[in-house]
Design a protein around this motif. Sequence first.
Motif, PDB file in Angstrom:
ATOM      1  N   LEU A 110       2.274 -71.270  37.252  1.00  0.00           N
ATOM      2  CA  LEU A 110       3.469 -70.575  36.499  1.00  0.00           C
ATOM      3  C   LEU A 110       5.022 -71.096  37.492  1.00  0.00           C
ATOM      4  CD1 LEU A 110       4.728 -69.264  34.172  1.00  0.00           C
ATOM      5  CD2 LEU A 110       4.784 -67.624  35.390  1.00  0.00           C
ATOM      6  N   ARG A 111       5.394 -72.168  37.126  1.00  0.00           N
ATOM      7  CA  ARG A 111       6.284 -72.987  37.818  1.00  0.00           C
ATOM      8  C   ARG A 111       8.073 -72.119  37.760  1.00  0.00           C
ATOM      9  NH1 ARG A 111       4.969 -77.419  41.238  1.00  0.00           N
ATOM     10  NH2 ARG A 111       3.587 -77.883  38.940  1.00  0.00           N
ATOM     11  N   CYS A 112       8.691 -71.320  37.824  1.00  0.00           N
ATOM     12  CA  CYS A 112       9.963 -70.990  37.396  1.00  0.00           C
ATOM     13  C   CYS A 112      10.819 -71.786  37.574  1.00  0.00           C
ATOM     14  CB  CYS A 112       9.924 -69.861  38.416  1.00  0.00           C
ATOM     15  SG  CYS A 112       8.665 -68.464  38.085  1.00  0.00           S
ATOM     16  N   SER A 113      11.893 -71.568  36.204  1.00  0.00           N
ATOM     17  CA  SER A 113      13.566 -72.772  36.770  1.00  0.00           C
ATOM     18  C   SER A 113      14.023 -72.212  38.170  1.00  0.00           C
ATOM     19  CB  SER A 113      13.983 -72.136  35.794  1.00  0.00           C
ATOM     20  OG  SER A 113      14.576 -70.850  35.569  1.00  0.00           O
ATOM     21  N   LEU A 125      -2.514 -63.223  42.975  1.00  0.00           N
ATOM     22  CA  LEU A 125      -1.489 -64.174  42.581  1.00  0.00           C
ATOM     23  C   LEU A 125      -0.929 -64.848  43.490  1.00  0.00           C
ATOM     24  CD1 LEU A 125       0.695 -64.657  40.171  1.00  0.00           C
ATOM     25  CD2 LEU A 125       2.178 -62.927  41.291  1.00  0.00           C
ATOM     26  N   GLN A 126      -1.130 -65.799  43.990  1.00  0.00           N
ATOM     27  CA  GLN A 126      -0.523 -66.740  45.115  1.00  0.00           C
ATOM     28  C   GLN A 126       1.162 -67.046  44.875  1.00  0.00           C
ATOM     29  OE1 GLN A 126      -2.618 -69.030  48.040  1.00  0.00           O
ATOM     30  NE2 GLN A 126      -3.707 -70.036  46.547  1.00  0.00           N
ATOM     31  N   VAL A 127       1.709 -66.567  46.141  1.00  0.00           N
ATOM     32  CA  VAL A 127       3.617 -66.702  45.581  1.00  0.00           C
ATOM     33  C   VAL A 127       3.477 -67.857  46.880  1.00  0.00           C
ATOM     34  CG1 VAL A 127       5.457 -65.792  45.400  1.00  0.00           C
ATOM     35  CG2 VAL A 127       3.444 -64.455  44.899  1.00  0.00           C
ATOM     36  N   ASN A 128       4.194 -68.458  46.118  1.00  0.00           N
ATOM     37  CA  ASN A 128       4.753 -70.019  48.099  1.00  0.00           C
ATOM     38  C   ASN A 128       6.208 -70.745  46.508  1.00  0.00           C
ATOM     39  OD1 ASN A 128       4.505 -71.485  49.444  1.00  0.00           O
ATOM     40  ND2 ASN A 128       3.903 -73.428  48.475  1.00  0.00           N
ATOM     41  N   ASN A 163     -11.553 -69.782  42.905  1.00  0.00           N
ATOM     42  CA  ASN A 163     -11.018 -69.957  40.754  1.00  0.00           C
ATOM     43  C   ASN A 163     -12.413 -69.499  40.821  1.00  0.00           C
ATOM     44  OD1 ASN A 163      -8.808 -70.341  39.647  1.00  0.00           O
ATOM     45  ND2 ASN A 163      -9.441 -72.158  38.878  1.00  0.00           N
ATOM     46  N   LYS A 164     -13.637 -69.495  40.494  1.00  0.00           N
ATOM     47  CA  LYS A 164     -14.511 -69.676  39.968  1.00  0.00           C
ATOM     48  C   LYS A 164     -15.039 -68.588  40.092  1.00  0.00           C
ATOM     49  CE  LYS A 164     -15.948 -73.930  40.527  1.00  0.00           C
ATOM     50  NZ  LYS A 164     -17.553 -75.524  40.904  1.00  0.00           N
ATOM     51  N   GLU A 165     -14.227 -67.790  41.068  1.00  0.00           N
ATOM     52  CA  GLU A 165     -15.402 -66.404  41.334  1.00  0.00           C
ATOM     53  C   GLU A 165     -14.495 -65.338  41.147  1.00  0.00           C
ATOM     54  OE1 GLU A 165     -16.126 -66.170  45.882  1.00  0.00           O
ATOM     55  OE2 GLU A 165     -17.886 -67.836  45.475  1.00  0.00           O
ATOM     56  N   HIS A 166     -13.138 -66.177  41.148  1.00  0.00           N
ATOM     57  CA  HIS A 166     -11.703 -64.975  40.965  1.00  0.00           C
ATOM     58  C   HIS A 166     -10.944 -65.319  39.912  1.00  0.00           C
ATOM     59  CE1 HIS A 166     -13.198 -62.387  44.117  1.00  0.00           C
ATOM     60  NE2 HIS A 166     -13.284 -63.121  45.199  1.00  0.00           N
ATOM     61  N   THR A 167      -9.757 -64.572  39.368  1.00  0.00           N
ATOM     62  CA  THR A 167      -8.612 -64.953  38.368  1.00  0.00           C
ATOM     63  C   THR A 167      -7.615 -65.579  39.127  1.00  0.00           C
ATOM     64  OG1 THR A 167      -9.626 -64.179  36.228  1.00  0.00           O
ATOM     65  CG2 THR A 167      -7.399 -64.501  36.659  1.00  0.00           C
ATOM     66  N   VAL A 168      -7.447 -66.583  39.456  1.00  0.00           N
ATOM     67  CA  VAL A 168      -5.867 -67.371  40.438  1.00  0.00           C
ATOM     68  C   VAL A 168      -5.057 -67.643  39.312  1.00  0.00           C
ATOM     69  CG1 VAL A 168      -5.783 -68.128  42.351  1.00  0.00           C
ATOM     70  CG2 VAL A 168      -8.074 -67.397  41.890  1.00  0.00           C
ATOM     71  N   ARG A 169      -3.665 -67.118  39.454  1.00  0.00           N
ATOM     72  CA  ARG A 169      -2.682 -68.484  39.646  1.00  0.00           C
ATOM     73  C   ARG A 169      -1.694 -68.049  40.521  1.00  0.00           C
ATOM     74  NH1 ARG A 169       0.676 -66.006  34.346  1.00  0.00           N
ATOM     75  NH2 ARG A 169      -1.423 -66.701  33.234  1.00  0.00           N
ATOM     76  N   VAL A 170      -1.217 -69.034  40.658  1.00  0.00           N
ATOM     77  CA  VAL A 170      -0.123 -69.191  41.326  1.00  0.00           C
ATOM     78  C   VAL A 170       1.477 -69.930  41.029  1.00  0.00           C
ATOM     79  CG1 VAL A 170       1.371 -71.109  42.877  1.00  0.00           C
ATOM     80  CG2 VAL A 170      -1.447 -70.976  42.457  1.00  0.00           C
ATOM     81  N   LEU A 171       2.286 -68.788  41.494  1.00  0.00           N
ATOM     82  CA  LEU A 171       3.691 -68.969  41.065  1.00  0.00           C
ATOM     83  C   LEU A 171       4.765 -69.259  42.076  1.00  0.00           C
ATOM     84  CD1 LEU A 171       5.913 -67.049  39.402  1.00  0.00           C
ATOM     85  CD2 LEU A 171       5.944 -64.862  41.400  1.00  0.00           C
ATOM     86  N   CYS A 172       5.441 -70.153  41.269  1.00  0.00           N
ATOM     87  CA  CYS A 172       6.297 -70.987  42.302  1.00  0.00           C
ATOM     88  C   CYS A 172       7.334 -71.381  42.093  1.00  0.00           C
ATOM     89  CB  CYS A 172       5.686 -72.507  42.870  1.00  0.00           C
ATOM     90  SG  CYS A 172       4.895 -73.079  41.191  1.00  0.00           S
ATOM     91  N   VAL A 173       8.686 -72.424  41.817  1.00  0.00           N
ATOM     92  CA  VAL A 173       9.527 -72.255  41.976  1.00  0.00           C
ATOM     93  C   VAL A 173       9.630 -73.849  41.334  1.00  0.00           C
ATOM     94  CG1 VAL A 173      12.184 -73.078  41.733  1.00  0.00           C
ATOM     95  CG2 VAL A 173      10.238 -70.579  42.504  1.00  0.00           C
TER      96      VAL A 173
END
Length: 359
Positions: free
Chosen positions: A58-61, A4-7, A29-39
């Motif tokens: 996942l772009r938060c409110s 989980l990348q957080v920025n 992304n091809k070798e691991h499961t990656v998601r970005v959490l941002c706003v």
Amino acid sequence: MKILQVNKYFFPDIGGVETVVKQYAQAVNKEHTVRVLCVHKDLNFKTVEENIDGVKVLRCSSLGTFMSMPISFSFYFHFFKLYRKYEVFHFHEPFPLASLLALFVSSKRKIVVTWHSDIIKQKALKKIVEYFQSLLCKKATFITTTSPDLLNYSSVLKPYRDKVKILPLGIDFNATGAEAGDYILYLGRLSYYKGINTLLDAFIKAETDRELVIVGDGDKKIVDLIVSAQKKTSKKIKFINKFVDEEEKQYFLRNCLFFVFPSIAASEAFGIIQLEAMVYGKPVINTNLPTGVPFVSLNNITGLTVEPSNVDELANAIDKLSFNEDLVKSMGANAVERVRSCFSNAKIMADLKALYNEL
């Protein structure tokens, strides 16, 4: 691994850090499961799931921004919802909203911190946030930062230097230089720390009769300053007051004689635009900031380095390159080689993957 990348933000919101987060996510992304959490950058009451160029986002409110920081309560809700599902948490600092999570994340988890810059302008916020940043660094498995200069400068990183690894920013190495142009170029955001006033004073003072091309948008005060300078001098200043797309940016870089990067404050931590000019064989005039700026383009090798806010030094550097095309050519060749050997994306992303594999 699940990462989980957080920025603060993510593409299509544009910025140096956002570019890095996208590069990192796509590289692994091809070798691991990656998601970005941002706003969301602007006021937006919806949290949205997106897939951007193969990266889950996942772009938060957001309730908007305060002191350049997004305000979002849903960010915390979604982080803790994802906390049990991910193995690696990769934080990009500075991001005060995420720094507060240092109170809650366990040092037993795999935590990576990429340190892009210290907080410079917001003095009141700085002392408070640095407490949480320091705690996050203490809990981190390892920390990356973009240059040895930034490691030596940062008050937060110094106690943790044993776990810091240097991972510079990189660009795709797909250019092999270009023909020397005839204009001097500044391209970038117009902000308080970019040193535009110093550049204008130095250019007017210099003896060169070449044209200065300034491309960018931003602070209205700086826009007015440039327009005023155009009216006051007979020297050639061309101002393109807009955010240019990638194709336009590459055109300006490819066709200039050399690039000027006159930043005056440590808010400028690296300056990836220097690499984008260097890959076309363009020398860079940069400033001797205590960050990674002079680490990117080296004084008397790939360009010239002057003291920040020093009009005389900058004017002399402009003239030195304006009147010596052989020097421009030799420094330009050195610039291409430095990008190839030290800053190509292929090398940087291979190093990133190796760091993840250590986990």
